[in-house]
Design a protein around this motif. Structure first.
Motif, PDB file in Angstrom:
ATOM      1  N   LEU A 108       9.952  -4.020  -2.904  1.00 43.36           N
ATOM      2  CA  LEU A 108      11.311  -3.995  -2.371  1.00 43.36           C
ATOM      3  C   LEU A 108      11.371  -4.630  -0.979  1.00 43.36           C
ATOM      4  O   LEU A 108      12.262  -5.437  -0.686  1.00 43.36           O
ATOM      5  CB  LEU A 108      11.804  -2.550  -2.316  1.00 43.36           C
ATOM      6  CG  LEU A 108      13.257  -2.337  -1.884  1.00 43.36           C
ATOM      7  CD1 LEU A 108      14.206  -2.967  -2.885  1.00 43.36           C
ATOM      8  CD2 LEU A 108      13.551  -0.853  -1.737  1.00 43.36           C
ATOM      9  N   LEU A 109      10.404  -4.283  -0.126  1.00 41.41           N
ATOM     10  CA  LEU A 109      10.395  -4.837   1.223  1.00 41.41           C
ATOM     11  C   LEU A 109      10.129  -6.338   1.209  1.00 41.41           C
ATOM     12  O   LEU A 109      10.655  -7.077   2.049  1.00 41.41           O
ATOM     13  CB  LEU A 109       9.341  -4.116   2.071  1.00 41.41           C
ATOM     14  CG  LEU A 109       9.624  -2.632   2.345  1.00 41.41           C
ATOM     15  CD1 LEU A 109       8.507  -2.023   3.178  1.00 41.41           C
ATOM     16  CD2 LEU A 109      10.973  -2.460   3.045  1.00 41.41           C
ATOM     17  N   VAL A 110       9.328  -6.799   0.268  1.00 39.64           N
ATOM     18  CA  VAL A 110       9.095  -8.245   0.138  1.00 39.64           C
ATOM     19  C   VAL A 110      10.394  -8.960  -0.206  1.00 39.64           C
ATOM     20  O   VAL A 110      10.706 -10.030   0.345  1.00 39.64           O
ATOM     21  CB  VAL A 110       8.019  -8.532  -0.933  1.00 39.64           C
ATOM     22  CG1 VAL A 110       8.000 -10.018  -1.305  1.00 39.64           C
ATOM     23  CG2 VAL A 110       6.646  -8.114  -0.438  1.00 39.64           C
ATOM     24  N   TYR A 111      11.194  -8.362  -1.095  1.00 40.05           N
ATOM     25  CA  TYR A 111      12.478  -8.963  -1.455  1.00 40.05           C
ATOM     26  C   TYR A 111      13.451  -8.956  -0.273  1.00 40.05           C
ATOM     27  O   TYR A 111      14.321  -9.824  -0.170  1.00 40.05           O
ATOM     28  CB  TYR A 111      13.091  -8.227  -2.646  1.00 40.05           C
ATOM     29  CG  TYR A 111      12.630  -8.746  -3.984  1.00 40.05           C
ATOM     30  CD1 TYR A 111      13.134  -9.931  -4.513  1.00 40.05           C
ATOM     31  CD2 TYR A 111      11.678  -8.050  -4.727  1.00 40.05           C
ATOM     32  CE1 TYR A 111      12.702 -10.408  -5.737  1.00 40.05           C
ATOM     33  CE2 TYR A 111      11.246  -8.515  -5.952  1.00 40.05           C
ATOM     34  CZ  TYR A 111      11.761  -9.706  -6.453  1.00 40.05           C
ATOM     35  OH  TYR A 111      11.331 -10.180  -7.664  1.00 40.05           O
ATOM     36  N   ALA A 126       2.814  -5.534  -2.932  1.00 36.94           N
ATOM     37  CA  ALA A 126       2.477  -4.394  -3.787  1.00 36.94           C
ATOM     38  C   ALA A 126       1.066  -3.893  -3.513  1.00 36.94           C
ATOM     39  O   ALA A 126       0.821  -2.682  -3.456  1.00 36.94           O
ATOM     40  CB  ALA A 126       2.624  -4.788  -5.256  1.00 36.94           C
ATOM     41  N   ILE A 127       0.121  -4.809  -3.315  1.00 41.40           N
ATOM     42  CA  ILE A 127      -1.269  -4.423  -3.071  1.00 41.40           C
ATOM     43  C   ILE A 127      -1.405  -3.702  -1.737  1.00 41.40           C
ATOM     44  O   ILE A 127      -2.056  -2.647  -1.633  1.00 41.40           O
ATOM     45  CB  ILE A 127      -2.185  -5.663  -3.112  1.00 41.40           C
ATOM     46  CG1 ILE A 127      -2.281  -6.203  -4.543  1.00 41.40           C
ATOM     47  CG2 ILE A 127      -3.579  -5.328  -2.586  1.00 41.40           C
ATOM     48  CD1 ILE A 127      -2.955  -7.551  -4.650  1.00 41.40           C
ATOM     49  N   ILE A 128      -0.786  -4.254  -0.680  1.00 35.86           N
ATOM     50  CA  ILE A 128      -0.886  -3.645   0.650  1.00 35.86           C
ATOM     51  C   ILE A 128      -0.312  -2.241   0.647  1.00 35.86           C
ATOM     52  O   ILE A 128      -0.927  -1.288   1.165  1.00 35.86           O
ATOM     53  CB  ILE A 128      -0.171  -4.521   1.698  1.00 35.86           C
ATOM     54  CG1 ILE A 128      -0.949  -5.830   1.900  1.00 35.86           C
ATOM     55  CG2 ILE A 128      -0.025  -3.778   3.024  1.00 35.86           C
ATOM     56  CD1 ILE A 128      -0.245  -6.822   2.798  1.00 35.86           C
ATOM     57  N   PHE A 129       0.861  -2.075   0.051  1.00 39.49           N
ATOM     58  CA  PHE A 129       1.486  -0.751   0.060  1.00 39.49           C
ATOM     59  C   PHE A 129       0.793   0.214  -0.897  1.00 39.49           C
ATOM     60  O   PHE A 129       0.801   1.428  -0.663  1.00 39.49           O
ATOM     61  CB  PHE A 129       2.979  -0.875  -0.247  1.00 39.49           C
ATOM     62  CG  PHE A 129       3.813  -1.170   0.966  1.00 39.49           C
ATOM     63  CD1 PHE A 129       4.502  -0.162   1.617  1.00 39.49           C
ATOM     64  CD2 PHE A 129       3.873  -2.455   1.477  1.00 39.49           C
ATOM     65  CE1 PHE A 129       5.244  -0.426   2.753  1.00 39.49           C
ATOM     66  CE2 PHE A 129       4.610  -2.732   2.610  1.00 39.49           C
ATOM     67  CZ  PHE A 129       5.308  -1.716   3.260  1.00 39.49           C
ATOM     68  N   ILE A 170      16.942   2.366   0.317  1.00 36.40           N
ATOM     69  CA  ILE A 170      16.883   1.014   0.893  1.00 36.40           C
ATOM     70  C   ILE A 170      17.530   0.001  -0.049  1.00 36.40           C
ATOM     71  O   ILE A 170      18.282  -0.881   0.375  1.00 36.40           O
ATOM     72  CB  ILE A 170      15.421   0.615   1.182  1.00 36.40           C
ATOM     73  CG1 ILE A 170      14.838   1.490   2.287  1.00 36.40           C
ATOM     74  CG2 ILE A 170      15.329  -0.861   1.592  1.00 36.40           C
ATOM     75  CD1 ILE A 170      13.364   1.261   2.538  1.00 36.40           C
ATOM     76  N   GLY A 171      17.226   0.143  -1.349  1.00 29.85           N
ATOM     77  CA  GLY A 171      17.800  -0.786  -2.325  1.00 29.85           C
ATOM     78  C   GLY A 171      19.307  -0.728  -2.374  1.00 29.85           C
ATOM     79  O   GLY A 171      19.980  -1.758  -2.484  1.00 29.85           O
TER      80      GLY A 171
END
Length: 336
Positions: A108-111, A126-129, A170-171
């Motif tokens: 979501l944050l990437v988007y 996704a991997i980092i989070f 957030i979304g």
């Protein structure tokens, strides 16, 4: 567990099972998975044998989808196996630790930061989070004195619920929920050539887990035992968490949310093979491949010509098996 082995060339002994891998049951399991793979290749609404572009569609969609099924099944099952070993709890897997929800938050944050993110960017987020969320889960466990079989997954589910609520908020605020709505219903329908190749990184993850299986097994015995046998407990837990995050992050970015797969398969394998990571890993990979392939075939055929998200089938089956495991542990006095 029998026989001595060396840890990283050191002088400390490590006990693990030297059971043969290539037994008749294992070969039979592989043959069953191969058959399921062929069934998957020829299952679908589009008539690949009756259309002029049938063979093109076969290699564009059917082959990538079947390959993605196999790789994803292995990835999520391995992640569950390593998590259960590190936490010493059979009810733990990415779904019950909040790791999946953290992956969704990362997506979501990437988007939010990149309006049209590439697959590499989505995977990275996704991997980092996933890594951050899993480490937070482990930190919570260190501060919890009561470590019963139920408390550990309950902590994970609570953390996951909080992160899921944050993601939803957030979304809604930034109106980007629609960008990751397919993630909430994991499905292999969008998989085609050019959109799944990063899943092959899972082969590298499998290789690394197998190489470090002895150290991860020792970590599963607890910090005191691992340290006394010459293993850096914190380092190997960090390494195992990184491998879990890599596998879960890739699957989350490419496929989406696949609940309970990491819970079902390792528990099934441990029922008849015990807790040897090195010996169980091939079995976990093969049975994980077969389980997700069966669920996907059901999802494509149950209401043809429409397709049900595979996460719905997997979640239903997983929830039933989860309850069965709980009841079995309660009957055996394993729940405290």
């Amino acid at each position: 567990m029998q026989q001595n082995a060396r840890v990283g060339g050191g002088s400390q002994p490590l006990l693990y099972n030297h059971n043969k891998i290539w037994t008749k049951p294992f070969i039979l399991a592989i043959l069953i998975v191969i058959i399921l793979g062929f069934v998957s290749l020829f299952t679908g609404v589009y008539d690949i044998r009756g259309q002029e572009d049938g063979m093109d569609m076969f290699f564009i969609t059917r082959v990538p989808r079947t390959a993605a099924l196999m790789l994803t099944g292995a990835a999520m099952s391995m992640a569950g196996l390593v998590m259960q070993l590190i936490t010493q709890n059979r009810l733990v897997e990415p779904t019950t630790t909040g790791t999946i929800e953290w992956s969704g938050l990362g997506l979501l944050l990437v988007y939010l930061l990149f309006p049209a993110p590439t697959l590499v960017l989505r995977m990275t987020g996704a991997i980092i989070f996933s890594f951050i969320g899993t480490m937070i889960f482990f930190l919570f466990l260190r501060r919890v004195k009561l470590r019963s079989s139920l408390i550990v997954p309950i902590i994970g589910l609570m953390l996951g619920a909080v992160i899921s609520a944050i993601s939803t908020f957030i979304g809604l605020v930034f109106q980007v929920t629609q960008n990751i709505e397919t993630w909430f219903v994991g499905s292999f329908a969008p998989v085609q050539i050019g959109r799944y190749e990063y899943l092959w990184l899972i082969v590298v993850v499998t290789f690394l887990i197998f190489i470090y299986a002895n150290r991860l097994t020792l970590a599963g015995l607890g910090e005191d035992v691992a340290t006394s046998l010459g293993v850096n407990y914190n380092r190997i837990v960090l390494f195992g968490t990184g491998l879990i995050s890599l596998a879960v992050g890739i699957v989350a970015a490419v496929i989406g949310n696949l609940p309970f797969l990491g819970l079902i398969v390792p528990n099934i394998v441990s029922m008849f093979r015990g807790d040897d990571l090195r010996g169980n890993l091939p079995w976990v990979c093969v049975i994980g491949m077969g389980t997700i392939t069966v669920c996907d075939i059901i999802s494509r055929t149950i209401i043809m010509p429409f397709e049900v998200p595979v996460s719905l089938i997997l979640g239903t089956v997983g929830a039933v098996i989860f309850i069965i495991i709980l009841l079995k542990k309660r009957k055996q006095g394993g729940l405290r």
